[in-house]
Scaffold this motif. Structure first.
Motif, PDB file in Angstrom:
ATOM      1  N   ALA A   1      38.281  18.413  15.434  1.00  0.00           N
ATOM      2  CA  ALA A   1      37.157  19.345  15.432  1.00  0.00           C
ATOM      3  C   ALA A   1      35.846  18.575  15.509  1.00  0.00           C
ATOM      4  O   ALA A   1      35.744  17.417  15.077  1.00  0.00           O
ATOM      5  CB  ALA A   1      37.169  20.215  14.171  1.00  0.00           C
ATOM      6  N   SER A   2      34.823  19.246  16.065  1.00  0.00           N
ATOM      7  CA  SER A   2      33.501  18.643  16.165  1.00  0.00           C
ATOM      8  C   SER A   2      32.440  19.720  16.058  1.00  0.00           C
ATOM      9  O   SER A   2      32.588  20.810  16.625  1.00  0.00           O
ATOM     10  CB  SER A   2      33.347  17.901  17.495  1.00  0.00           C
ATOM     11  OG  SER A   2      32.042  17.389  17.641  1.00  0.00           O
ATOM     12  N   ARG A   3      31.366  19.405  15.337  1.00  0.00           N
ATOM     13  CA  ARG A   3      30.236  20.312  15.224  1.00  0.00           C
ATOM     14  C   ARG A   3      29.226  20.114  16.352  1.00  0.00           C
ATOM     15  O   ARG A   3      28.529  21.040  16.746  1.00  0.00           O
ATOM     16  CB  ARG A   3      29.528  20.112  13.877  1.00  0.00           C
ATOM     17  CG  ARG A   3      30.089  20.932  12.747  1.00  0.00           C
ATOM     18  CD  ARG A   3      29.924  22.393  13.026  1.00  0.00           C
ATOM     19  NE  ARG A   3      30.310  23.245  11.919  1.00  0.00           N
ATOM     20  CZ  ARG A   3      30.368  24.565  12.018  1.00  0.00           C
ATOM     21  NH1 ARG A   3      30.093  25.154  13.144  1.00  0.00           N
ATOM     22  NH2 ARG A   3      30.738  25.288  10.985  1.00  0.00           N
ATOM     23  N   ASP A   4      29.148  18.891  16.867  1.00  0.00           N
ATOM     24  CA  ASP A   4      28.144  18.589  17.876  1.00  0.00           C
ATOM     25  C   ASP A   4      28.742  18.147  19.205  1.00  0.00           C
ATOM     26  O   ASP A   4      28.020  17.820  20.147  1.00  0.00           O
ATOM     27  CB  ASP A   4      27.198  17.502  17.363  1.00  0.00           C
ATOM     28  CG  ASP A   4      27.938  16.242  16.925  1.00  0.00           C
ATOM     29  OD1 ASP A   4      29.162  16.158  17.141  1.00  0.00           O
ATOM     30  OD2 ASP A   4      27.285  15.347  16.354  1.00  0.00           O
ATOM     31  N   GLY A   5      30.082  18.121  19.283  1.00  0.00           N
ATOM     32  CA  GLY A   5      30.734  17.663  20.502  1.00  0.00           C
ATOM     33  C   GLY A   5      30.744  16.165  20.653  1.00  0.00           C
ATOM     34  O   GLY A   5      31.255  15.646  21.654  1.00  0.00           O
ATOM     35  N   VAL A   6      30.207  15.439  19.664  1.00  0.00           N
ATOM     36  CA  VAL A   6      30.121  13.983  19.735  1.00  0.00           C
ATOM     37  C   VAL A   6      31.035  13.325  18.708  1.00  0.00           C
ATOM     38  O   VAL A   6      31.845  12.450  19.041  1.00  0.00           O
ATOM     39  CB  VAL A   6      28.663  13.521  19.530  1.00  0.00           C
ATOM     40  CG1 VAL A   6      28.590  12.001  19.529  1.00  0.00           C
ATOM     41  CG2 VAL A   6      27.761  14.100  20.615  1.00  0.00           C
ATOM     42  N   VAL A   7      30.920  13.737  17.474  1.00  0.00           N
ATOM     43  CA  VAL A   7      31.751  13.184  16.399  1.00  0.00           C
ATOM     44  C   VAL A   7      32.934  14.116  16.165  1.00  0.00           C
ATOM     45  O   VAL A   7      32.752  15.317  15.921  1.00  0.00           O
ATOM     46  CB  VAL A   7      30.927  13.022  15.105  1.00  0.00           C
ATOM     47  CG1 VAL A   7      31.819  12.489  13.990  1.00  0.00           C
ATOM     48  CG2 VAL A   7      29.746  12.102  15.344  1.00  0.00           C
TER      49      VAL A   7
END
Length: 808
Positions: A212-218
């Motif tokens: 899962a990612s909140r920002d698409g990066v981490v």
């Protein structure tokens, strides 16, 4: 394509297919993905068949579709994923699961993997984004007009080189944020917060199966509770409800690819959000009770589909493969209700082997995409309702072979997972075909007779049909029984003809209908070769030539056999020293009709017999070593083991119909990677010597387009060959089926290479599509192309058209 030259191809269908009496739910080529636009307007992507658009998916009796990719400035039509937001739509290029050639998802008989396409006007026009080429795109998310997320399951170079890319500038650039093999990608929206992204990883350990990612990066693992026992997941799926999430996957043992199973888990959205934020795990993924095995095909190429009812988190829709087709699940109570056949008011059901589910909100309907196209279930939340076809006039069909009858203007074709189909008389783009043999259509041919006696349209399914009629053992494949007569279940190899009043009559070839003469292990290849000997006509029709592998239990050798008529026993013709993957029977030698001609190939050898060899079957070395097709295993001569298999032949062969000494070959040299060289060779002396005539075919096919200088070219996939004598010139044209259509070059004995390759037809005349099979009807001078996504096209006056194109 700069190599395009005009050619007057004709689209001869099909617009879907149905059973002989027209009572089955009509099917078409495999559906890959769909996007709802405004109201009842939808876009629909099909396997190797581009993108179609309807303004009213609820139109009765079926919607009308139009193709929106033809002649667009794009380099692929093999759409594997699609997503939209308002008028902005992204479409990713990649493979179809039905195209896999064996044990790997990255080695597939599919169109070019040319990146990600974008439309800003609801699919009316398309262009390429900056997403890199050579990736098998598995999912796309359009979060806004500028924010995109794209996943890939692999690259052309590496099976595990997938990942996630994000764009914040509308596709002008992409940033890779995850390097894992990702098959599914979903966004979880909660209030005004940015969406949480979920990525499902294939072939992963349980702890990394879901990220899962909140920002698409981490990215963080959110897989607490997920287990696969001693298996690996392939093609995992995610479904998003309002307060609940689902994770599912088909699974396989890595030491036995025939041993597949499935898992299905549920978990509260809040728990996953907490774990994604790095908080101590609250709750865990829990198995959904009473989940059945959802992969009855036992091949790690199949998919499953999940969808949560949009307003009722307690209702989950699940689809699997073969008999485990469609389910309505009260998952909290573990109650599974099969939602086809007996669950409907009219006993209907969709074609099996699923792709994706979608919700149609205007009428609260359920849409399923499968190997047979698109289907809509009315009243999906309870018993009642019906399944109906959404195929309409769509021209999407994956065919590996086709043959033409000039008298009735009809064709017979072998369709991937969609039976042997007969279209006509007077076939055209709107013709709906009928199925004459069930299963995966493979070999097809026409005995045209003389125009006054009805033609015979021959066809068979995989393995000469002996692997298809197995409703009872050993794996309960229910596909054909459930189709309720969609094709003749008692005929696995036969011919159809038009009887009184145009009625289609089907006759079985008794030599391969029972176990009287052969064991099923003697027909080892999915696309088992056969041929009609046009040089040996008789009052009984053209003789059928078969090849069978030797049987120790019957004490018989590997050999060619001749079957004089439908009721005749097979007669051994000549023994072969190895397998035969593809062959041609009958032709002309030294200017004379020659019924003795037999030309066949396997991975290393060319077998050649003609009057010039005094009836002796000679063996010579091929210019390349080709890949051996992947076969099923066997417990005994008639007890097979379902598992990975090559769904398409690994070789292509052409013999000049005017001179049997002229032979062309090509094919796959590797099924483990995509590093195999792709070449075309020709011999002018029955295989004694070979000339490489590949020339500029790589560039001509356009598979180097949309690539940066640092990126490799794509694969042009030589899928079919045809040698065409040019009637107005003393020369020969060589035709090659590729990912970008049909290409032709002039080949001349004594010259070291072919002339410059040209594409026969613009992308309006012949679509940008993988050409799966080529055949030639000499009396009408007609070339027939069976496309792997757009049905059948014919080129009348083919020698004249080829001359004009080559001169241009």
């Amino acid at each position: 394509l700069s190599s395009n030259k005009p050619a007057n191809w004709m689209d001869v269908g099909p617009a879907g297919w149905t059973d002989l009496d027209g009572t089955s739910v009509p099917a078409a080529g495999a559906g890959q993905a769909a996007v709802k636009l405004n109201g009842t307007s939808w876009l629909y992507a099909t396997a190797n068949g581009g993108i179609w658009k309807t303004e009213d998916i609820l139109a009765s009796p079926e919607p009308s579709w139009r193709q929106v990719l033809d002649d667009q400035p794009v380099a692929c039509s093999s759409i594997s994923a699609m997503g939209g937001n308002g008028a902005t739509v992204l479409a990713g290029c990649g493979a179809a699961t039905s195209s896999e050639m064996g044990t790997r998802w990255d080695v597939a008989n599919s169109g070019d993997w040319a990146g990600v396409l974008i439309s800003r006007d609801s699919g009316e026009s398309w262009a390429h984004t900056a997403f890199p080429a050579n990736f098998y795109v598995s999912a796309v998310l359009v979060l806004s007009e500028k924010a995109f997320v794209v996943s890939a399951v692999s690259s052309l170079d590496d099976r595990y080189d997938g990942g996630v890319w994000v764009s914040s500038d509308g596709g002008e650039s992409f940033n890779r944020t995850l390097s894992k093999s990702i098959f599914d990608l979903k966004a979880v929206h909660r209030g005004k917060q940015p969406p949480m992204l979920l990525a499902a990883s294939t072939w992963a350990r349980p702890a990394n199966a879901l990220l899962a990612s909140r920002d698409g990066v981490v990215w963080r693992p959110v897989a607490t509770g997920i287990t696969f026992a001693d298996r690996k997941p392939f093609y995992p799926n995610i479904a998003v409800g309002n307060e609940v999430l689902f994770f599912a996957a088909l699974t396989v043992r890595t030491d036995n690819y025939s041993d597949t199973s499935s898992v299905l888990f549920s978990r509260a959205v809040a728990d996953v959000v907490a774990e994604a934020a790095g908080e101590a795990a609250v709750g865990a993924w829990l198995p959904v009770p009473n989940s059945p095995r959802l992969d009855e095909d036992a091949m790690q190429k199949d998919r499953m589909a999940l969808l949560v009812h949009p307003t009722d988190d307690s209702m989950l829709f699940v689809a699997g493969n073969a008999g485990a087709l469609t389910w309505r699940v009260d998952w909290r109570r573990g109650v599974w209700v099969e939602s086809s056949w007996d669950d409907t008011v009219d006993g209907t059901g969709p074609h099996s082997d699923c792709r994706n589910y979608y919700w149609e909100p205007e009428g609260n309907h359920l849409i399923l995409l499968s190997d047979g196209g698109a289907f809509l279930r009315t009243q999906p939340t309870a018993r009642g309702g019906r399944w109906r076809s959404l195929q309409g006039d769509i021209g999407a069909m994956e065919l590996v072979s086709a043959a033409w009858d000039p008298h009735s203007r009809s064709w017979v074709g072998g369709a991937q997972d969609n039976s042997v189909q007969l279209a006509g008389p007077n076939a055209n783009a709107k013709t709906r075909a009928v199925a004459i043999v069930g299963g995966d259509g493979t070999f097809t041919a026409v005995d045209p007779r003389n125009g006054t006696i009805p033609a015979r349209f021959y066809g068979t399914s995989q393995f000469y049909g002996n692997f298809d009629d197995d409703d009872d053992r050993p794996h309960r494949r229910l596909r054909r029984r459930r189709l309720r007569g969609a094709a003749r279940d008692d005929i696995s190899f036969g011919y159809a003809s038009f009887g009184m009043g145009g009625r289609v009559e089907v006759t079985g070839v008794s030599a391969v209908q029972t176990r009287k003469y052969f064991d099923i292990s003697q027909f080892p290849f999915f696309d088992q070769p056969a041929h009609l000997n046009a040089a040996a006509p008789s009052e009984q029709g053209l003789p059928l030539v078969l090849w069978a592998r030797g049987s120790p239990s019957r004490n018989t050798p590997s050999a060619f056999y001749t079957v004089a008529n439908a009721s005749a026993p097979p007669t051994l013709d000549v023994v072969t020293s190895g397998d035969v993957y593809l062959f041609v029977a009958g032709g002309r030698t030294n200017g004379k009709n020659d019924a003795s001609v037999l030309v066949g190939i396997n991975d290393t050898a060319l077998f050649h017999r003609s009057a010039a060899s005094a009836g002796t079957l000679t063996v010579s070395r091929l210019p390349s070593t080709f890949a051996k097709p992947i076969e099923f295993g066997f417990w005994s001569p008639n007890d097979y083991i379902l598992g990975p298999v090559s769904h398409k032949r690994t070789v292509s062969l052409a013999v000049d119909p005017s001179n049997s000494a002229v032979v062309a070959v090509s094919g796959w040299t590797n099924l483990e990677t995509n590093d195999n060289p792709e070449r075309v060779h020709i011999s002018w002396n029955a295989g004694k010597t070979w000339v490489d005539v590949t020339s500029d075919l790589l560039v001509a096919t356009g598979v180097c387009a949309n690539r940066k200088p640092s990126e490799r070219c794509g694969k042009w996939r030589p899928s079919a060959l045809l040698l065409l004598p040019l009637r107005k010139r003393d020369s020969t044209a060589l035709l090659v089926g590729t990912v970008a259509g049909v290409f032709a070059a002039l080949v001349v004995e004594g010259k070291p290479a072919a002339s410059k390759w040209v594409r026969l037809g613009s992308c309006t005349q012949l679509p940008l599509v993988l050409a799966g099979g080529l055949s030639y009807e000499p009396t009408s001078d007609t070339v027939v192309v069976a496309t792997m996504g757009r049905g059948v096209y014919i080129l009348p006056k083919a020698s004249q058209e080829a001359i004009a194109a080559l001169q241009a």
